[in-house]
Design an enzyme around this catalytic site. Sequence first.
Site, PDB file in Angstrom:
ATOM      1  N   ARG A 207       0.851  -1.187   0.000  1.00  0.00           N
ATOM      2  CA  ARG A 207       0.000   0.000   0.000  1.00  0.00           C
ATOM      3  C   ARG A 207       0.890   1.242   0.000  1.00  0.00           C
ATOM      4  NH1 ARG A 207      -1.895  -3.634   3.895  1.00  0.00           N
ATOM      5  NH2 ARG A 207      -4.002  -4.442   3.532  1.00  0.00           N
ATOM      6  N   LYS A 233      -1.492  -2.850   8.072  1.00  0.00           N
ATOM      7  CA  LYS A 233      -2.574  -2.412   8.948  1.00  0.00           C
ATOM      8  C   LYS A 233      -2.505  -3.137  10.282  1.00  0.00           C
ATOM      9  CE  LYS A 233      -5.887  -1.100   5.353  1.00  0.00           C
ATOM     10  NZ  LYS A 233      -7.239  -1.308   4.796  1.00  0.00           N
ATOM     11  N   HIS A 306      -2.663   2.450  -5.467  1.00  0.00           N
ATOM     12  CA  HIS A 306      -3.433   1.286  -5.015  1.00  0.00           C
ATOM     13  C   HIS A 306      -3.792   0.374  -6.184  1.00  0.00           C
ATOM     14  CE1 HIS A 306      -5.334  -0.608  -1.562  1.00  0.00           C
ATOM     15  NE2 HIS A 306      -6.324  -0.954  -2.353  1.00  0.00           N
ATOM     16  N   ARG A 309      -1.254  -2.107  -6.863  1.00  0.00           N
ATOM     17  CA  ARG A 309      -1.459  -3.250  -5.953  1.00  0.00           C
ATOM     18  C   ARG A 309      -2.428  -4.245  -6.596  1.00  0.00           C
ATOM     19  NH1 ARG A 309      -1.370  -4.594  -0.420  1.00  0.00           N
ATOM     20  NH2 ARG A 309      -3.358  -5.186   0.541  1.00  0.00           N
ATOM     21  N   HIS A 332      -3.600  -9.167   3.341  1.00  0.00           N
ATOM     22  CA  HIS A 332      -5.034  -9.145   3.627  1.00  0.00           C
ATOM     23  C   HIS A 332      -5.322  -9.995   4.858  1.00  0.00           C
ATOM     24  CE1 HIS A 332      -6.132  -8.209  -0.835  1.00  0.00           C
ATOM     25  NE2 HIS A 332      -5.944  -7.116  -0.137  1.00  0.00           N
ATOM     26  N   TYR A 341     -10.122 -10.531  -6.687  1.00  0.00           N
ATOM     27  CA  TYR A 341      -9.306 -10.595  -7.896  1.00  0.00           C
ATOM     28  C   TYR A 341      -9.602 -11.828  -8.740  1.00  0.00           C
ATOM     29  CZ  TYR A 341      -6.912  -6.932  -5.383  1.00  0.00           C
ATOM     30  OH  TYR A 341      -6.636  -5.769  -4.699  1.00  0.00           O
TER      31      TYR A 341
END
Length: 360
Positions: A207, A233, A306, A309, A332, A341
């Site tokens: 990210r 994150k 992004h 990504r 993730h 995806y």
Amino acid sequence: MNTSFRSRRLPENINRIISQFPEEVQEFFLEMISAERSKQTIANYAYDFALFFDYLASRNKSIDQVDPVIIKRFFRQIENGYERTVHILQKRKDPQTGEMKETWITRKHYRENSRCGKQRKRASLRSLFRFLVKSHVLDRDPMEEYDDASLKSRSRQKVPVFLTKEEALRLIQAVKTYHQKKNRKSRHWMEVRDLAILLLFLNTGMRVSELVQLNQNSIQSDGQVVRVIIVGKGGKERMLKLNETAKEALKTYLSLRPGKIPPEHQNALFLNKNHQRLSRKGVTEIIRKYVQEANLPPKAASISPHKLRHTLATLLLSNGENLRVVQEILGHSNIQTTQIYTHVINTEKDDALDRLDQSL
């Protein structure tokens, strides 16, 4: 302004925003800091709350007067866009004494309110009101009543925008063609920086918030193998190996990286033209510049960090890589996020069959 709130972990401009909130809301941010939430996450909450509390102030309402109707009217007001107030530290030299003086100024920027932005603002307020109820500041949670009363919009799962392999190569080549027009005798350090940034995005799928946080010690070498430590994150770390192209580009950048750097930016991996840590906005502008130079087709012309990504995820799955492996590479927490995806891959299959039909 109540300037009692100050955290060394946060940039001063974010401290100034939080200082304007009621004390019980400042406690919410102290909890976030204790939980080691990322600086970017805390900044996003601060910006979201600033919008909300500005709205309350314009209606002469306090936090304990908030009800579902007020929340509904707030979201309607910012539906199509809003002005965000930011605090900027301006340094100017006194023309008489030559002394550098620092002054905080406020500026307003108009922002579009994207679908993701709307979802985040709702999530931010949910977290705040749950905290206030749990802390016995409020007796009830107005967001619960608002959620129950609001009409649920139909779930629309958009297919992520991404570059094909050929388009990604054109974007990389654009760095060289752009700087060739400058007619420099040797490669400029910002040219190799930009190439390294593009290749890191396409190699790791990190990210933009993760990229700008990288320090020089985020790059770890073990013989010929070079890995990058990414803090994602929730402070979760993942370590990814760099391919040869990205490794060489990063090596070249580090050899040309400026030497005279302000002490507070010494550790930053990527620097801007002022030799300070590169910002998210700076990275976005870099990508936009080369997208324009590459003259990509309309679908790809809006490529952002992004979406690079998205490009890595799509290319990996197109190559038959395991979904779990792609999940770990992207960082993730939920595999359902990665499964988005697979819809892209299925769409490509459909297009291929449609083209076959036209040729028969």
